[in-house]
Design a protein around this motif. Structure first.
Motif, PDB file in Angstrom:
ATOM      1  N   GLY A  30      17.585 -16.616  -2.418  1.00  0.00           N
ATOM      2  CA  GLY A  30      17.525 -17.725  -3.234  1.00  0.00           C
ATOM      3  C   GLY A  30      17.593 -19.028  -2.666  1.00  0.00           C
ATOM      4  O   GLY A  30      16.835 -19.972  -3.014  1.00  0.00           O
ATOM      5  N   VAL A  31      18.182 -19.396  -1.516  1.00  0.00           N
ATOM      6  CA  VAL A  31      17.983 -20.488  -0.937  1.00  0.00           C
ATOM      7  C   VAL A  31      16.754 -20.687  -0.208  1.00  0.00           C
ATOM      8  O   VAL A  31      16.299 -21.936  -0.384  1.00  0.00           O
ATOM      9  CB  VAL A  31      19.232 -20.647   0.266  1.00  0.00           C
ATOM     10  N   ALA A  32      15.997 -19.722   0.153  1.00  0.00           N
ATOM     11  CA  ALA A  32      14.600 -20.098   0.649  1.00  0.00           C
ATOM     12  C   ALA A  32      13.784 -20.300  -0.401  1.00  0.00           C
ATOM     13  O   ALA A  32      12.868 -21.269  -0.238  1.00  0.00           O
ATOM     14  CB  ALA A  32      14.298 -18.745   1.452  1.00  0.00           C
ATOM     15  N   ILE A  33      13.796 -19.743  -1.656  1.00  0.00           N
ATOM     16  CA  ILE A  33      12.985 -19.691  -2.779  1.00  0.00           C
ATOM     17  C   ILE A  33      13.020 -21.600  -3.065  1.00  0.00           C
ATOM     18  O   ILE A  33      12.373 -21.970  -3.446  1.00  0.00           O
ATOM     19  CB  ILE A  33      13.086 -18.974  -3.719  1.00  0.00           C
ATOM     20  N   TRP A  34      14.365 -21.749  -3.441  1.00  0.00           N
ATOM     21  CA  TRP A  34      14.944 -23.131  -3.634  1.00  0.00           C
ATOM     22  C   TRP A  34      14.180 -24.236  -2.847  1.00  0.00           C
ATOM     23  O   TRP A  34      13.729 -25.278  -3.168  1.00  0.00           O
ATOM     24  CB  TRP A  34      16.207 -23.222  -3.715  1.00  0.00           C
ATOM     25  N   LEU A  35      14.332 -23.833  -1.696  1.00  0.00           N
ATOM     26  CA  LEU A  35      13.711 -24.797  -0.370  1.00  0.00           C
ATOM     27  C   LEU A  35      12.075 -25.016  -0.659  1.00  0.00           C
ATOM     28  O   LEU A  35      11.660 -25.917  -0.507  1.00  0.00           O
ATOM     29  CB  LEU A  35      14.209 -24.520   1.151  1.00  0.00           C
ATOM     30  N   CYS A  36      11.472 -23.538  -0.893  1.00  0.00           N
ATOM     31  CA  CYS A  36      10.089 -23.616  -1.096  1.00  0.00           C
ATOM     32  C   CYS A  36       9.695 -24.520  -2.332  1.00  0.00           C
ATOM     33  O   CYS A  36       8.668 -25.173  -2.259  1.00  0.00           O
ATOM     34  CB  CYS A  36       9.661 -22.150  -0.980  1.00  0.00           C
ATOM     35  N   VAL A  37      10.447 -24.201  -3.414  1.00  0.00           N
ATOM     36  CA  VAL A  37       9.761 -24.901  -4.829  1.00  0.00           C
ATOM     37  C   VAL A  37      10.219 -26.784  -4.429  1.00  0.00           C
ATOM     38  O   VAL A  37       9.432 -27.252  -4.775  1.00  0.00           O
ATOM     39  CB  VAL A  37      10.713 -24.562  -5.888  1.00  0.00           C
ATOM     40  N   LEU A  39      10.378 -28.228  -1.548  1.00  0.00           N
ATOM     41  CA  LEU A  39       9.392 -28.963  -0.474  1.00  0.00           C
ATOM     42  C   LEU A  39       7.846 -28.227  -0.845  1.00  0.00           C
ATOM     43  O   LEU A  39       7.052 -28.061   0.235  1.00  0.00           O
ATOM     44  CB  LEU A  39       9.747 -28.327   0.730  1.00  0.00           C
ATOM     45  N   LYS A  40       7.726 -27.980  -1.947  1.00  0.00           N
ATOM     46  CA  LYS A  40       6.386 -27.215  -2.354  1.00  0.00           C
ATOM     47  C   LYS A  40       4.995 -28.101  -1.855  1.00  0.00           C
ATOM     48  O   LYS A  40       3.903 -27.643  -1.787  1.00  0.00           O
ATOM     49  CB  LYS A  40       6.228 -26.915  -3.672  1.00  0.00           C
ATOM     50  N   THR A  41       5.230 -29.421  -1.759  1.00  0.00           N
ATOM     51  CA  THR A  41       4.160 -30.300  -1.526  1.00  0.00           C
ATOM     52  C   THR A  41       3.815 -29.904  -0.087  1.00  0.00           C
ATOM     53  O   THR A  41       2.760 -30.124   0.293  1.00  0.00           O
ATOM     54  CB  THR A  41       4.565 -31.838  -1.734  1.00  0.00           C
ATOM     55  N   ALA A  42       4.638 -29.638   0.781  1.00  0.00           N
ATOM     56  CA  ALA A  42       4.518 -29.209   2.385  1.00  0.00           C
ATOM     57  C   ALA A  42       4.272 -27.675   2.420  1.00  0.00           C
ATOM     58  O   ALA A  42       3.413 -27.238   3.128  1.00  0.00           O
ATOM     59  CB  ALA A  42       5.299 -29.555   2.946  1.00  0.00           C
ATOM     60  N   VAL A  43       4.851 -26.813   1.466  1.00  0.00           N
ATOM     61  CA  VAL A  43       4.896 -25.581   1.482  1.00  0.00           C
ATOM     62  C   VAL A  43       3.474 -24.708   1.219  1.00  0.00           C
ATOM     63  O   VAL A  43       2.847 -24.104   1.791  1.00  0.00           O
ATOM     64  CB  VAL A  43       6.072 -24.781   0.852  1.00  0.00           C
ATOM     65  N   THR A  44       3.140 -25.502   0.063  1.00  0.00           N
ATOM     66  CA  THR A  44       1.693 -25.114  -0.223  1.00  0.00           C
ATOM     67  C   THR A  44       0.311 -24.868   0.477  1.00  0.00           C
ATOM     68  O   THR A  44      -0.170 -24.010   0.630  1.00  0.00           O
ATOM     69  CB  THR A  44       1.317 -25.813  -1.776  1.00  0.00           C
ATOM     70  N   PRO A  45       0.300 -26.144   1.341  1.00  0.00           N
ATOM     71  CA  PRO A  45      -0.662 -26.096   2.055  1.00  0.00           C
ATOM     72  C   PRO A  45      -0.495 -25.269   3.392  1.00  0.00           C
ATOM     73  O   PRO A  45      -1.611 -24.716   3.742  1.00  0.00           O
ATOM     74  CB  PRO A  45      -0.884 -27.420   2.688  1.00  0.00           C
ATOM     75  N   VAL A  46       0.689 -25.280   3.655  1.00  0.00           N
ATOM     76  CA  VAL A  46       0.935 -24.137   4.804  1.00  0.00           C
ATOM     77  C   VAL A  46       0.702 -22.577   4.332  1.00  0.00           C
ATOM     78  O   VAL A  46      -0.246 -21.945   5.211  1.00  0.00           O
ATOM     79  CB  VAL A  46       2.255 -24.133   5.254  1.00  0.00           C
ATOM     80  N   ALA A 316       4.936 -15.920 -10.860  1.00  0.00           N
ATOM     81  CA  ALA A 316       4.654 -16.857 -12.002  1.00  0.00           C
ATOM     82  C   ALA A 316       5.886 -17.745 -12.679  1.00  0.00           C
ATOM     83  O   ALA A 316       5.569 -18.643 -13.086  1.00  0.00           O
ATOM     84  CB  ALA A 316       4.065 -16.039 -13.312  1.00  0.00           C
ATOM     85  N   SER A 317       7.064 -16.986 -12.616  1.00  0.00           N
ATOM     86  CA  SER A 317       8.148 -17.575 -12.995  1.00  0.00           C
ATOM     87  C   SER A 317       8.585 -18.714 -12.126  1.00  0.00           C
ATOM     88  O   SER A 317       8.983 -19.633 -12.386  1.00  0.00           O
ATOM     89  CB  SER A 317       9.200 -16.704 -13.109  1.00  0.00           C
ATOM     90  N   VAL A 318       8.377 -18.634 -10.574  1.00  0.00           N
ATOM     91  CA  VAL A 318       8.526 -19.827  -9.804  1.00  0.00           C
ATOM     92  C   VAL A 318       7.519 -20.700  -9.603  1.00  0.00           C
ATOM     93  O   VAL A 318       7.739 -22.098  -9.709  1.00  0.00           O
ATOM     94  CB  VAL A 318       8.862 -19.044  -8.298  1.00  0.00           C
ATOM     95  N   ALA A 319       6.366 -20.401  -9.576  1.00  0.00           N
ATOM     96  CA  ALA A 319       5.341 -21.297  -9.316  1.00  0.00           C
ATOM     97  C   ALA A 319       3.840 -21.254 -10.166  1.00  0.00           C
ATOM     98  O   ALA A 319       2.766 -21.604  -9.786  1.00  0.00           O
ATOM     99  CB  ALA A 319       4.836 -21.440  -8.001  1.00  0.00           C
ATOM    100  N   GLY A 320       3.602 -20.618 -11.316  1.00  0.00           N
ATOM    101  CA  GLY A 320       2.998 -20.499 -12.340  1.00  0.00           C
ATOM    102  C   GLY A 320       1.828 -19.621 -11.582  1.00  0.00           C
ATOM    103  O   GLY A 320       1.980 -18.727 -11.122  1.00  0.00           O
ATOM    104  N   ILE A 321       0.618 -20.076 -11.863  1.00  0.00           N
ATOM    105  CA  ILE A 321      -0.680 -19.270 -11.432  1.00  0.00           C
ATOM    106  C   ILE A 321      -0.735 -19.346  -9.819  1.00  0.00           C
ATOM    107  O   ILE A 321      -0.989 -18.313  -9.387  1.00  0.00           O
ATOM    108  CB  ILE A 321      -1.931 -20.056 -12.066  1.00  0.00           C
ATOM    109  N   LEU A 322      -0.322 -20.526  -9.181  1.00  0.00           N
ATOM    110  CA  LEU A 322      -0.185 -20.516  -7.702  1.00  0.00           C
ATOM    111  C   LEU A 322       0.663 -19.283  -7.174  1.00  0.00           C
ATOM    112  O   LEU A 322       0.345 -18.683  -6.317  1.00  0.00           O
ATOM    113  CB  LEU A 322       0.087 -21.682  -7.307  1.00  0.00           C
ATOM    114  N   GLY A 323       1.807 -19.138  -7.984  1.00  0.00           N
ATOM    115  CA  GLY A 323       2.701 -18.270  -7.478  1.00  0.00           C
ATOM    116  C   GLY A 323       2.142 -16.754  -7.659  1.00  0.00           C
ATOM    117  O   GLY A 323       2.598 -15.729  -6.870  1.00  0.00           O
ATOM    118  N   MET A 324       1.333 -16.602  -8.659  1.00  0.00           N
ATOM    119  CA  MET A 324       0.705 -15.274  -8.884  1.00  0.00           C
ATOM    120  C   MET A 324      -0.354 -15.080  -7.882  1.00  0.00           C
ATOM    121  O   MET A 324      -0.516 -13.783  -7.389  1.00  0.00           O
ATOM    122  CB  MET A 324       0.173 -15.198 -10.086  1.00  0.00           C
ATOM    123  N   LEU A 325      -1.013 -15.932  -7.213  1.00  0.00           N
ATOM    124  CA  LEU A 325      -1.958 -15.728  -6.230  1.00  0.00           C
ATOM    125  C   LEU A 325      -1.337 -15.602  -5.083  1.00  0.00           C
ATOM    126  O   LEU A 325      -1.802 -14.817  -4.072  1.00  0.00           O
ATOM    127  CB  LEU A 325      -2.654 -17.145  -6.209  1.00  0.00           C
TER     128      LEU A 325
END
Length: 361
Positions: A30-37, A39-46, A316-325
Motif C-alpha cells: 500500500g505504501v509503495a502504491i501510494w508513493l507511485c501515485v 510521484l507518478k510524474t516521475a514513475v510513469t516515464p521510468v 484501472a482503479s489506481v491509474a486508469g487506462i495507463l494502469g491497465m496497460l
C-alpha cells in the motif's frame, strides 16, 4: 522443571503469524502504491522506459555482440523505438480517423437494431446512450491522464513524458550491464546474488511479455483485418488497428475490439455477415490461445486469467487506462520474483581445498 503450556494452540499461533505476514506485505504494498501515485510524474516515464528497454533490449545486445559501441547501439535502438512506436501510432491514428465516423455510425445502427429486435423499452435512445458513453469515457480518460504535470496542457504532458521516457530508455539500454553491480551495491550483505537473480528473472518476464504480446497483437490484427476485408465490412483497417491496440490489455481488450467489429458488421452487412465476423474473431482468439501464446510465450511467466483480470481491475482503479496497460507486465515481474524465491538459491560450491567427497560447509 515443567515447560509452561502455550497460551494459544499451534493452529491459532500459525494463523496469527500468517496474518501478521499478510498485513505486513499489504502495508508495504500500500505504501509503495501510494508513493507511485504521488510521484507518478516521475514513475510513469521510468515504467515506460523499462517497457521500451524490455522490447528492444535484444536488438541492443545483438549490436554490441557485433562490435558496435554501446552508446552508438543504444542511440540506434532508441531511434528504432521512435520509428516503431511513431509508425505504429501514425498507422493506428490514421486508420481510426479515416474510418472513425463510419465505425461510430455503424455502432449506433447496431445498437438501434438490438433495441428494435429484443424488445427493449421504447424510452431507450441510442443517441442518449452514445452521449452518456462519451461522457463516461471523457471522465475515465480525465482520471487516467489528469495530474501528470500540473499547470501544463495534456499535450505538453504527453510530450514531456515521452521525451523523458526516451532518454531513460537510452540510459537503461546503454548501462544495462551495470545492473548486476548495482544489485550487489544496494543489497544487504550476503544477498547480492539473490537480488541479482530476482532482478534478472523479473526483467526476463517483462521482456518476454512485451515481445510476445507485440508479435501476437500484430498477427491478430492482420488476421482479423484480412477476414473483415474479405467479408466487406466497412472500416476493416481501423478495426484491425483497434484490435492491435487492444491486445496489450489481455482478454478485456480482445473482447471489446472483437465486439466492436461484430457490431459494425451487423449494422452494415446484416446478421449473416455479423455471424461470419464473429466466427473470424473467435477463430483468431482460438489460434492465439492454443497456438500463439503456448509457442511464443512458453518461456515467460504464465498467469491465470482470473489473476490477469484482477490485475487489470486494480490497475484501472489506481491509474486508469495507463494502469491497465502496466498492470500485467508488473504482475509478470512480481510472479518472476516469486518464482525465483521459490526455487531458492543454489547450494554453496565445494571448498577446492577440501578432500574429495567432503560436503560443502
Amino acid at each position: 522443571m515443567q515447560t509452561p503450556k502455550p497460551l494459544l494452540p499451534d493452529g491459532a499461533r500459525r494463523t496469527a503469524a500468517w496474518c501478521g505476514v499478510v498485513l505486513l506485505v499489504a502495508g508495504v504494498a500500500g505504501v509503495a502504491i501510494w508513493l507511485c501515485v504521488t510521484l507518478k510524474t516521475a514513475v510513469t516515464p521510468v515504467l515506460l522506459a523499462l517497457l521500451g528497454t524490455a522490447l528492444l533490449g535484444p536488438v541492443h545486445r545483438r549490436m554490441t555482440a557485433h562490435g558496435v559501441n554501446r552508446s552508438v547501439a543504444a542511440a540506434l535502438t532508441c531511434a528504432l523505438l521512435v520509428a516503431v512506436v511513431g509508425g505504429a501510432a501514425y498507422i493506428v491514428v490514421t486508420a481510426l480517423v479515416d474510418t472513425g465516423d463510419q465505425i461510430v455510425r455503424s455502432l449506433k445502427d447496431a445498437g438501434q437494431w438490438v433495441i428494435d429486435h429484443f424488445g427493449i423499452e421504447k424510452g431507450a435512445n441510442v443517441d442518449h446512450l452514445a452521449s452518456n458513453a462519451g461522457k463516461l469515457f471523457e471522465k475515465f480518460g480525465a482520471s487516467a491522464a489528469g495530474g501528470l504535470l500540473s499547470g501544463i496542457s495534456l499535450l505538453g504532458s504527453l510530450v514531456a513524458t515521452s521525451v523523458l521516457a526516451l532518454l531513460l530508455t537510452f540510459f537503461f539500454v546503454r548501462d544495462s550491464d551495470r545492473a548486476a553491480h548495482l544489485a550487489h551495491a544496494v543489497a544487504p550483505r550476503g544477498t547480492g546474488d539473490l537480488v541479482e537473480a530476482m532482478g534478472r528473472r523479473a526483467f526476463e518476464a517483462v521482456e518476454g511479455f512485451m515481445r510476445g504480446t507485440t508479435f501476437i497483437a500484430l498477427i491478430d490484427a492482420l488476421c482479423i483485418t484480412v477476414g473483415l476485408l474479405i467479408l466487406g465490412v466497412p472500416g476493416a483497417v481501423g478495426l484491425g488497428a483497434l484490435v492491435f491496440v487492444g491486445a496489450y490489455i489481455p482478454y478485456l481488450g480482445a473482447f471489446i475490439s472483437g465486439a466492436v467489429a461484430v457490431l459494425v458488421a451487423l449494422a452494415d452487412r446484416g446478421l449473416a455477415i455479423a455471424l461470419w465476423a464473429l466466427g473470424v474473431v473467435l477463430a483468431v482468439q482460438v489460434l492465439e490461445g492454443h497456438v500463439l501464446q503456448p509457442v511464443i510465450q512458453s518461456r515467460t511467466v504464465q498467469m491465470h486469467p482470473a489473476m490477469i483480470l484482477i490485475a487489470l481491475t486494480a490497475g484501472a482503479s489506481v491509474a486508469g487506462i495507463l494502469g491497465m496497460l502496466l498492470a500485467v507486465p508488473l504482475c509478470a515481474a512480481v510472479f518472476g520474483i516469486i518464482g525465483e524465491l521459490r526455487e531458492g538459491r543454489p547450494d554453496a560450491p565445494e571448498d577446492p581445498a577440501a578432500p574429495p567427497g567432503t560436503p560443502a560447509p
